[in-house]
Write a protein that holds these residues in place. Structure first.
Motif, mmCIF file in Angstrom:
data_model
loop_
_atom_site.group_PDB
_atom_site.id
_atom_site.type_symbol
_atom_site.label_atom_id
_atom_site.label_comp_id
_atom_site.label_asym_id
_atom_site.label_seq_id
_atom_site.Cartn_x
_atom_site.Cartn_y
_atom_site.Cartn_z
ATOM 1 N N LEU A 49 -0.859 -27.484 35.676
ATOM 2 C CA LEU A 49 -1.930 -28.239 36.330
ATOM 3 C C LEU A 49 -2.734 -29.056 35.326
ATOM 4 O O LEU A 49 -3.316 -30.079 35.692
ATOM 5 C CB LEU A 49 -2.854 -27.319 37.119
ATOM 6 C CG LEU A 49 -2.319 -26.807 38.448
ATOM 7 C CD1 LEU A 49 -3.368 -25.994 39.173
ATOM 8 C CD2 LEU A 49 -1.836 -27.940 39.332
ATOM 9 N N ASP A 50 -2.779 -28.604 34.071
ATOM 10 C CA ASP A 50 -3.430 -29.383 33.010
ATOM 11 C C ASP A 50 -2.550 -30.539 32.552
ATOM 12 O O ASP A 50 -2.973 -31.347 31.727
ATOM 13 C CB ASP A 50 -3.748 -28.502 31.803
ATOM 14 C CG ASP A 50 -4.944 -27.624 32.035
ATOM 15 O OD1 ASP A 50 -5.724 -27.914 32.959
ATOM 16 O OD2 ASP A 50 -5.114 -26.646 31.275
ATOM 17 N N ASN A 51 -1.330 -30.607 33.060
ATOM 18 C CA ASN A 51 -0.369 -31.659 32.755
ATOM 19 C C ASN A 51 -0.003 -31.683 31.268
ATOM 20 O O ASN A 51 0.160 -32.752 30.681
ATOM 21 C CB ASN A 51 -0.876 -33.026 33.225
ATOM 22 C CG ASN A 51 0.258 -33.994 33.457
ATOM 23 O OD1 ASN A 51 1.400 -33.581 33.643
ATOM 24 N ND2 ASN A 51 -0.047 -35.277 33.433
ATOM 25 N N SER A 52 0.106 -30.511 30.672
ATOM 26 C CA SER A 52 0.481 -30.430 29.258
ATOM 27 C C SER A 52 1.991 -30.266 29.130
ATOM 28 O O SER A 52 2.660 -29.774 30.041
ATOM 29 C CB SER A 52 -0.232 -29.261 28.579
ATOM 30 O OG SER A 52 0.320 -28.029 28.996
ATOM 31 N N GLY B 65 2.940 -26.716 29.359
ATOM 32 C CA GLY B 65 2.958 -26.264 30.748
ATOM 33 C C GLY B 65 4.256 -26.606 31.445
ATOM 34 O O GLY B 65 4.789 -25.805 32.222
ATOM 35 N N VAL C 216 -1.129 -22.675 35.295
ATOM 36 C CA VAL C 216 -2.402 -23.239 34.826
ATOM 37 C C VAL C 216 -2.136 -24.384 33.849
ATOM 38 O O VAL C 216 -2.743 -25.461 33.948
ATOM 39 C CB VAL C 216 -3.282 -22.143 34.179
ATOM 40 C CG1 VAL C 216 -4.464 -22.754 33.452
ATOM 41 C CG2 VAL C 216 -3.746 -21.154 35.232
ATOM 42 N N LEU C 217 -1.224 -24.173 32.916
ATOM 43 C CA LEU C 217 -0.899 -25.224 31.950
ATOM 44 C C LEU C 217 -0.233 -26.425 32.619
ATOM 45 O O LEU C 217 -0.441 -27.572 32.209
ATOM 46 C CB LEU C 217 -0.001 -24.674 30.841
ATOM 47 C CG LEU C 217 -0.659 -23.677 29.883
ATOM 48 C CD1 LEU C 217 0.381 -23.092 28.932
ATOM 49 C CD2 LEU C 217 -1.783 -24.341 29.114
ATOM 50 N N ARG D 1 1.867 -30.667 40.700
ATOM 51 C CA ARG D 1 0.690 -29.909 41.157
ATOM 52 C C ARG D 1 1.089 -28.851 42.184
ATOM 53 O O ARG D 1 0.578 -27.734 42.153
ATOM 54 C CB ARG D 1 -0.365 -30.835 41.729
ATOM 55 C CG ARG D 1 -1.063 -31.653 40.673
ATOM 56 C CD ARG D 1 -2.370 -32.212 41.201
ATOM 57 N NE ARG D 1 -2.967 -33.102 40.238
ATOM 58 C CZ ARG D 1 -3.770 -32.712 39.257
ATOM 59 N NH1 ARG D 1 -4.048 -31.443 39.120
ATOM 60 N NH2 ARG D 1 -4.284 -33.578 38.416
ATOM 61 N N SER E 271 6.766 -23.781 32.677
ATOM 62 C CA SER E 271 7.103 -23.791 34.106
ATOM 63 C C SER E 271 8.603 -23.894 34.324
ATOM 64 O O SER E 271 9.130 -23.331 35.282
ATOM 65 C CB SER E 271 6.382 -24.936 34.809
ATOM 66 O OG SER E 271 5.010 -24.667 34.885
ATOM 67 N N GLY F 146 2.703 -26.064 40.315
ATOM 68 C CA GLY F 146 1.656 -25.340 39.591
ATOM 69 C C GLY F 146 0.823 -24.457 40.497
ATOM 70 O O GLY F 146 0.507 -23.313 40.153
#
Length: 145
Positions: free
Chosen positions: A58-61, A64, A55-56, A7, A68, A10
């Motif tokens: 933070l969506d925990n994908s 992402g 953003v991805l 987080r 990242s 992110g």
């Protein structure tokens, strides 16, 4: 702990990416020279990618995490020579770099709540090379989860 670290990465990516997109749009909108517009478009694309990665994340994908990793890897190298310069920071940086003239000096620079992108075919009078430690540690945290 993993979730808190992801987080934080992110949030830094979103903040730096958003700030970078706004700065790139401000450079792009006055429609100056073609050369300036091309670099502003590159700037915009890089920071949009970092923003989307954050953003991805933070969506925990999984996408992402992968994006990242690339966003952090792009921030690791710092190169500033008379022939070529490259540096990217989004959100924060802790740079360790050395000057390339004699005697070489090892220096540390850090800043939080910032963004920056340098891509040029020229550089400063004093050449230096280094790494962004914060980006390297973030990349490792994303890699070895």
């Amino acid at each position: 702990m993993r979730l808190v670290l992801f987080r934080l990465i992110g949030i830094l990516e979103i903040a730096g990416g958003f700030y970078g997109v706004v700065a790139a749009l401000r450079r792009l909108l006055p429609l100056g020279s073609t050369h300036e517009s091309i670099f502003a478009l590159i700037d915009l694309a890089v920071f949009a990618f970092v923003l989307i990665a954050g953003v991805l994340l933070l969506d925990n994908s999984e996408r992402g995490i992968a994006f990242s990793r690339w966003a952090q890897l792009l921030q690791v190298p710092l190169i500033a020579t008379s022939a070529f310069s490259y540096a990217l920071s989004s959100g924060a940086f802790v740079n360790v770099f050395s000057t390339l003239h004699l005697p070489p000096h090892l220096l540390l620079d850090s800043h939080f709540g910032t963004q920056g992108f340098v891509l040029a075919t020229s550089g400063p009078g004093t050449s230096r090379i280094g790494i962004n430690l914060l980006a390297l540690l973030s990349w490792l945290a994303l890699r070895f989860r």
